[in-house]
Design an enzyme around this catalytic site. Structure first.
Site, mmCIF file in Angstrom:
data_model
loop_
_atom_site.group_PDB
_atom_site.id
_atom_site.type_symbol
_atom_site.label_atom_id
_atom_site.label_comp_id
_atom_site.label_asym_id
_atom_site.label_seq_id
_atom_site.Cartn_x
_atom_site.Cartn_y
_atom_site.Cartn_z
ATOM 1 N N ASP A 147 0.858 -1.191 0.000
ATOM 2 C CA ASP A 147 0.000 0.000 0.000
ATOM 3 C C ASP A 147 0.896 1.244 0.000
ATOM 4 O O ASP A 147 2.119 1.140 0.079
ATOM 5 C CB ASP A 147 -0.930 0.003 1.226
ATOM 6 C CG ASP A 147 -0.159 0.111 2.538
ATOM 7 O OD1 ASP A 147 0.864 -0.567 2.673
ATOM 8 O OD2 ASP A 147 -0.565 0.885 3.430
ATOM 9 N N HIS A 474 1.849 -8.788 -3.356
ATOM 10 C CA HIS A 474 0.769 -7.816 -3.188
ATOM 11 C C HIS A 474 1.452 -6.456 -3.065
ATOM 12 O O HIS A 474 1.815 -6.013 -1.966
ATOM 13 C CB HIS A 474 -0.045 -8.150 -1.935
ATOM 14 C CG HIS A 474 -1.211 -7.236 -1.714
ATOM 15 N ND1 HIS A 474 -2.442 -7.449 -2.280
ATOM 16 C CD2 HIS A 474 -1.329 -6.097 -0.990
ATOM 17 C CE1 HIS A 474 -3.264 -6.477 -1.917
ATOM 18 N NE2 HIS A 474 -2.613 -5.643 -1.131
ATOM 19 N N ASP A 519 1.360 -17.794 -4.145
ATOM 20 C CA ASP A 519 2.020 -16.676 -4.840
ATOM 21 C C ASP A 519 0.959 -15.955 -5.662
ATOM 22 O O ASP A 519 0.889 -16.095 -6.876
ATOM 23 C CB ASP A 519 3.160 -17.191 -5.725
ATOM 24 C CG ASP A 519 3.841 -16.047 -6.467
ATOM 25 O OD1 ASP A 519 3.614 -14.876 -6.094
ATOM 26 O OD2 ASP A 519 4.593 -16.326 -7.421
ATOM 27 N N GLU A 528 2.331 -10.118 0.814
ATOM 28 C CA GLU A 528 2.657 -8.699 0.665
ATOM 29 C C GLU A 528 4.157 -8.515 0.942
ATOM 30 O O GLU A 528 4.856 -9.468 1.312
ATOM 31 C CB GLU A 528 1.818 -7.847 1.642
ATOM 32 C CG GLU A 528 1.938 -6.358 1.354
ATOM 33 C CD GLU A 528 0.849 -5.493 2.019
ATOM 34 O OE1 GLU A 528 -0.062 -6.038 2.666
ATOM 35 O OE2 GLU A 528 0.928 -4.251 1.860
HETATM 36 O O1 G3I Z 1 0.630 -12.262 17.587
HETATM 37 C C1 G3I Z 1 -0.616 -12.916 17.434
HETATM 38 C C2 G3I Z 1 -0.490 -14.347 17.870
HETATM 39 O O2 G3I Z 1 -0.192 -14.402 19.226
HETATM 40 C C3 G3I Z 1 -1.781 -15.062 17.561
HETATM 41 O O3 G3I Z 1 -1.636 -16.413 17.873
HETATM 42 C C4 G3I Z 1 -2.051 -14.901 16.078
HETATM 43 C C5 G3I Z 1 -3.343 -15.580 15.664
HETATM 44 O O4 G3I Z 1 -3.741 -15.126 14.395
HETATM 45 O O5 G3I Z 1 -2.166 -13.549 15.768
HETATM 46 C C6 G3I Z 1 -1.007 -12.810 15.990
HETATM 47 O O6 G3I Z 1 -1.272 -11.484 15.679
HETATM 48 C C7 G3I Z 1 -1.172 -11.118 14.349
HETATM 49 C C8 G3I Z 1 -0.268 -9.916 14.299
HETATM 50 O O7 G3I Z 1 -0.217 -9.424 12.996
HETATM 51 C C9 G3I Z 1 1.142 -10.279 14.735
HETATM 52 O O8 G3I Z 1 2.058 -9.249 14.504
HETATM 53 C C10 G3I Z 1 -2.539 -10.789 13.802
HETATM 54 O O9 G3I Z 1 -3.310 -11.960 13.723
HETATM 55 C C11 G3I Z 1 -2.410 -10.168 12.428
HETATM 56 O O10 G3I Z 1 -3.654 -9.749 11.973
HETATM 57 C C12 G3I Z 1 -1.459 -9.013 12.461
HETATM 58 O O11 G3I Z 1 -1.150 -8.684 11.147
HETATM 59 C C13 G3I Z 1 -0.612 -7.418 10.888
HETATM 60 C C14 G3I Z 1 -1.415 -6.827 9.732
HETATM 61 O O12 G3I Z 1 -0.830 -5.618 9.325
HETATM 62 C C15 G3I Z 1 -2.872 -6.589 10.076
HETATM 63 O O13 G3I Z 1 -2.992 -5.704 11.119
HETATM 64 C C16 G3I Z 1 0.834 -7.602 10.472
HETATM 65 O O14 G3I Z 1 1.631 -7.984 11.580
HETATM 66 C C17 G3I Z 1 1.388 -6.315 9.881
HETATM 67 O O15 G3I Z 1 2.661 -6.579 9.355
HETATM 68 C C18 G3I Z 1 0.464 -5.796 8.789
HETATM 69 O O16 G3I Z 1 0.946 -4.588 8.351
HETATM 70 C C19 G3I Z 1 0.403 -4.103 7.137
HETATM 71 C C20 G3I Z 1 -0.084 -2.699 7.429
HETATM 72 O O17 G3I Z 1 -1.192 -2.775 8.302
HETATM 73 C C21 G3I Z 1 -0.419 -1.928 6.163
HETATM 74 N N1 G3I Z 1 0.675 -1.984 5.246
HETATM 75 C C22 G3I Z 1 1.084 -3.332 4.875
HETATM 76 C C23 G3I Z 1 1.509 -4.116 6.076
HETATM 77 C C24 G3I Z 1 1.963 -5.540 5.726
HETATM 78 O O18 G3I Z 1 0.930 -6.398 5.396
HETATM 79 O O1 9MR Z 2 -3.538 -3.479 -0.025
HETATM 80 C C1 9MR Z 2 -3.760 -3.430 1.382
HETATM 81 C C2 9MR Z 2 -2.576 -4.004 2.102
HETATM 82 O O2 9MR Z 2 -1.445 -3.216 1.874
HETATM 83 C C3 9MR Z 2 -2.856 -4.129 3.581
HETATM 84 O O3 9MR Z 2 -1.843 -4.877 4.205
HETATM 85 C C4 9MR Z 2 -4.183 -4.820 3.818
HETATM 86 C C5 9MR Z 2 -4.547 -4.817 5.288
HETATM 87 O O4 9MR Z 2 -4.624 -3.500 5.752
HETATM 88 O O5 9MR Z 2 -5.215 -4.195 3.102
HETATM 89 C C6 9MR Z 2 -5.003 -4.177 1.709
HETATM 90 O O6 9MR Z 2 -6.086 -3.543 1.109
HETATM 91 C C7 9MR Z 2 -7.242 -4.334 0.997
HETATM 92 C C8 9MR Z 2 -8.303 -3.786 1.926
HETATM 93 O O7 9MR Z 2 -7.901 -3.895 3.273
HETATM 94 C C9 9MR Z 2 -9.606 -4.501 1.711
HETATM 95 N N1 9MR Z 2 -10.018 -4.425 0.329
HETATM 96 C C10 9MR Z 2 -9.030 -5.010 -0.596
HETATM 97 C C11 9MR Z 2 -7.688 -4.290 -0.452
HETATM 98 C C12 9MR Z 2 -6.625 -4.953 -1.325
HETATM 99 O O8 9MR Z 2 -6.988 -5.091 -2.596
#
Ligand code: G3I
Ligand code: 9MR
Ligand code: ZN
Length: 546
Positions: A147, A474, A519, A528
């Site tokens: 993103d 992604h 993939d 991503e």
């Molecule tokens: O740590 C818990 C674990 O204890 C548990 O067992 C497990 C069960 O699902 O969940 C774990 O937590 C997860 C957490 O990441 C750990 O860091 C959550 O489920 C998971 O939803 C969460 O994901 C994060 C995601 O954003 C959604 O919030 C990712 O770490 C984080 O890297 C990702 O970051 C995104 C940004 O929001 C937007 N930009 C892209 C980026 C990468 O995808």
């Molecule tokens: O593209 C977005 C990605 O960078 C983020 O990690 C993710 C979770 O915040 O969200 C993606 O965007 C999606 C959105 O949350 C829901 N609609 C579809 C988007 C991707 O096509």
């Protein structure tokens, strides 16, 4: 299907070398790509592997030390090819670093350096402080990921992985990855410091006059799949948080210790900003956490508490200045962080809380500062025992699967490849600076093998590296730029048992953790990329001397 999994990039002559088979065989051969057998050995049965869901058999050919291009063969099955070569990881290191350049936001790419991956200036407008009419210039920095958001905690942590890498492994300063260096006079910085300065300068703009730091700048919702320059929606600076303020204080103090060798005035400006952020934290002792406003869906980067962040800030300022008050704060915040970690073990973070190095749990970064301070304090002594016990735990975990990697089923969360990288970083620090053990190095090598293809999806998780490297991250620009291949050197988030996006949720629920991967460009929860999944590999490859 009979498969032989291998690190598809390869090995240095004296690294441990192995392939993993998912079928029984007595003997294996290492062959040249012309088919000549140059080494053979016995296959060892490992047995049922809980994380890959396969019966695993290991072909160890560490003894084989000839340079060249090879495959591993058993029966009628063959692995993908790999090289043995002394400087095997050098090209990889350059490309991993160059990805930060491609992710630059603002008026920063040039056709000369970005080539086909050039895009027009993006996100150049002023950002509105959310809920007010105030406008601020926060141009620059790196896009976070697939993103176009720019997030202060995530950015600080990515910079920290790289800068601690510089502190621990000086070789990083010699890597030339072909970037324009307009942000420093006469190009006086090493490439890596020039690239990192792009993000530091952005983070400086994210700081308010009173020291507090905005949590993020993004549009209200994620852009559709368009090029960054087409993303013209209004940019918002969302609320300040103690999380962002502490992380920025920490990373600025760390940066000060490095940039002062090159440009004293710039370094001083970082230290001043770090202190200003810290003063704000002292004046605001209650956690100021962050959650998206109703209806907004860009990255939230929410954390449940801010102890680890405050600990990192205090530890880093102590290391940078030697001032005792920071040391006392670090001891205090470390205790709170440690207590939290003990109470919440297994929930919200993986491994020892005091060695965690991710975007949310940053206590391990604070611990790195205390190690660097190296003053023999009680805190340092205590943390050294944490590194050793965590490293030993990881060696133990690695003995429980055929791939020799320090991963449990529960480590397969969103960004599981980061968990592998984090563990490699912890092992690297322990090995080099706390207590050397051959097993530590072996597990780090296994982690690298895993990321580069020795895994049960037979996929290299770094674009452009390996015969079967993933190709569909992604990542918005890659998806829409009309160029077949993504730029090389991007680390995928990797398998995630949570299957947290629509496409991923089509995988069967009982899929083994290591195989929870596709993939596919739609799979943001398992394919991503982000700056803070590339940055740990900079650190780890620097440990290998790449
Ligand atoms: O740590 C818990 C674990 O204890 C548990 O067992 C497990 C069960 O699902 O969940 C774990 O937590 C997860 C957490 O990441 C750990 O860091 C959550 O489920 C998971 O939803 C969460 O994901 C994060 C995601 O954003 C959604 O919030 C990712 O770490 C984080 O890297 C990702 O970051 C995104 C940004 O929001 C937007 N930009 C892209 C980026 C990468 O995808
Ligand atoms: O593209 C977005 C990605 O960078 C983020 O990690 C993710 C979770 O915040 O969200 C993606 O965007 C999606 C959105 O949350 C829901 N609609 C579809 C988007 C991707 O096509
Ligand atoms: Zn941009």
């Amino acid at each position: 299907m009979k498969s032989i999994y291998i690190n598809q990039v390869g090995f240095t002559k004296n690294s441990p070398k192995k392939a993993v088979l998912n079928f029984p065989a007595e003997r294996f051969e290492v062959r040249t790509t012309g088919g000549e057998c140059v080494f053979s050995g016995n296959v060892k049965e490992f047995g049922k592997d809980k994380i890959s869901g396969e019966e695993t058999f290991v072909a160890d050919f560490s003894e084989f030390q000839k340079e060249g291009k090879f495959t591993v063969n058993a029966g009628d099955a063959s692995s993908l090819s790999f090289d043995i070569k002394e400087d095997i990881y050098d090209g990889l290191m350059k490309d991993i670093c160059k990805c930060f350049y491609y992710l630059r936001c603002g008026n920063a790419l040039t056709k000369e350096y970005a080539g086909d991956y050039y895009h027009e200036p993006c996100h150049m407008g002023l950002a509105t402080v959310y809920g007010t009419d105030e406008k601020r210039d926060v141009t620059g920095g790196w896009h976070d990921a697939g993103d176009y958001g720019r997030y202060s905690t995530a950015g600080s942590v990515a910079v920290a992985h790289i800068l601690y890498g510089v502190r621990f492994f000086k070789g990083l300063l010699d890597i030339d990855f072909n970037i324009p260096k307009e942000n420093c006079e006469k190009g006086q910085y090493p490439d890596i410091l020039s690239e990192v300065k792009v993000e530091l300068d952005f983070l400086k703009k994210m700081q308010r006059e009173d020291g507090a730091v905005y949590h993020k700048v993004t549009t209200f919702n994620h852009a559709p799949f368009i090029m960054p320059e087409e993303d013209k929606n209004e940019l918002f600076l969302f609320a300040v948080s103690s999380l962002a303020t502490a992380d920025v204080a920490a990373v600025f103090a760390l940066a000060y210790t490095i940039y002062k060798e090159y440009d004293k005035a710039y370094a001083d400006s970082l230290l001043e900003a770090a202190k200003r952020a810290y003063e704000w934290l002292l004046a605001n002792p209650k956690p100021l956490l962050f959650y998206n406003p109703e209806g907004s869906n860009t990255g939230q980067y929410d954390e449940a508490e801010d102890y680890s962040n405050r600990y990192w800030a205090a530890a880093s300022l102590y290391e940078a200045t030697g001032e005792k008050s920071y040391y006392h704060d670090a001891v205090d915040q470390k205790r709170k962080a440690g207590d939290y970690g003990e109470k919440h073990a297994g929930f919200g973070f993986q491994g020892d809380y005091l060695t965690c190095l991710g975007w949310a749990e940053v206590a391990g970064l604070g611990s790195l500062s205390i190690l660097l301070a190296g003053d023999g304090s009680d805190l340092e002594k205590e943390l050294r025992t944490h590194y050793v016990s965590e490293a030993d735990r990881l060696v133990n975990v690695a003995s429980e699967n055929g791939f020799g990697i320090p991963m449990l089923a529960e480590d397969y969360i969103w960004g599981s490849n980061f968990e592998v990288e984090k563990y490699m970083m912890i092992l690297a620090v322990t090995d080099k600076f706390v207590q050397h053990k051959d097993e530590y190095r072996k597990v780090i090598c296994a982690g690298l093998d895993y990321l580069l293809g020795c895994n049960s999806v037979d996929t290299s998780y770094v674009t452009g590296y390996g015969e079967k490297a993933y190709k569909n991250p992604h990542l918005r620009p890659t998806a829409v730029d009309g160029i077949d291949d993504p730029w090389p050197g991007l680390v995928s988030g990797g398998p995630n048992r949570g299957l947290q996006d629509e496409k991923a949720s089509e995988l069967p629920k009982d899929t083994p953790p290591m195989k929870c991967y596709l993939d596919d460009v739609a799979c943001y929860s398992l394919n991503e990329i982000t700056i803070y999944w590339n940055s740990p590999l900079v650190f780890v490859l620097a440990y290998f001397g790449a």
